[in-house]
Design an enzyme around this catalytic site. Structure first.
Site: not given
Length: 205
Positions: A23, A93-95, A149, A21, A184, A27
């Site tokens: 954070f 950031e391959a997405q 979280c 996810s 959550c 990277t």
């Protein structure tokens, strides 16, 4: 120890995926691996989608402000063109890149290049994001990293969007997204759905 060093120097082509996810340190881990390769005097190049201008146009920057120079690209095909003499290729950031990235990474690895890819595995709706699922499938190694979280302190599962915007691609930071665990995240999404349904009912009344 010497065997490990020799192994790192003479590794065959491979694909390493770092996913998770927002954070979660994706990277940060990519930069760490790339800097280690540079320290070993390997020929390295790192790429990122040109749309990612959050911190810098021509650097990959982690949330902790670690920096490494990069080459912005508009398509995966450009990565293949610019990596002909590289030993290690990093992609952040391959997405956000096109589905052709899967074939590009395979071609590079088959030529003996070590390819390190970092990206979000899911979008804000919890849907597998861009070429990341296929990259995980063909990777030699997948590292799933986790944020914490912000609501309960468990390991985060997804990136929850805090602003109303249904576009899949929306760059943002802590004011736009928060990492949440599965429980959550489900509560947050359920609450938003209830509020949306209530708003719709009120408008139709």
């Amino acid at each position: 120890m010497m065997e490990n060093l020799i192994g790192e120097t003479h590794r065959p082509g491979r694909i390493e995926v770092v996913c998770g996810s927002m954070f979660s340190g994706k990277t940060e881990e990519l930069i760490r691996r790339m800097k280690r390769a540079k320290f070993a005097r390997q020929r390295v190049e790192i790429f990122k989608p040109s749309i990612d201008k959050r911190y810098s146009d021509e650097d990959v920057v982690s949330h902790d402000k670690n920096i490494i120079p990069c080459t912005p690209v508009d398509s995966s095909a450009t990565i293949l063109l610019l990596s002909s003499d590289m030993e290690v290729v990093g992609i952040d950031e391959a997405q956000f890149l096109d589905e052709g990235l899967v074939d590009v990474c395979n071609q590079l690895a088959n030529k003996g290049v070590r390819v390190i890819v970092a990206g979000l595995d899911m979008d804000f709706k919890g849907v597998p994001f861009g070429p990341m699922p296929a990259l995980c499938a063909i990777a030699d190694e997948v590292t799933k990293v986790h944020a914490i979280c912000v609501r309960c302190g468990a390991l985060a599962y997804a990136s929850h969007r805090l602003v109303k915007n249904d576009k899949q691609v929306m760059l943002g930071e802590k004011t736009e997204y928060e990492p949440l665990c599965r429980e959550c995240y489900q509560k947050a999404v359920g609450k938003e759905k209830c509020e949306e349904d209530a708003g719709t009912a009120e408008n139709n009344a």
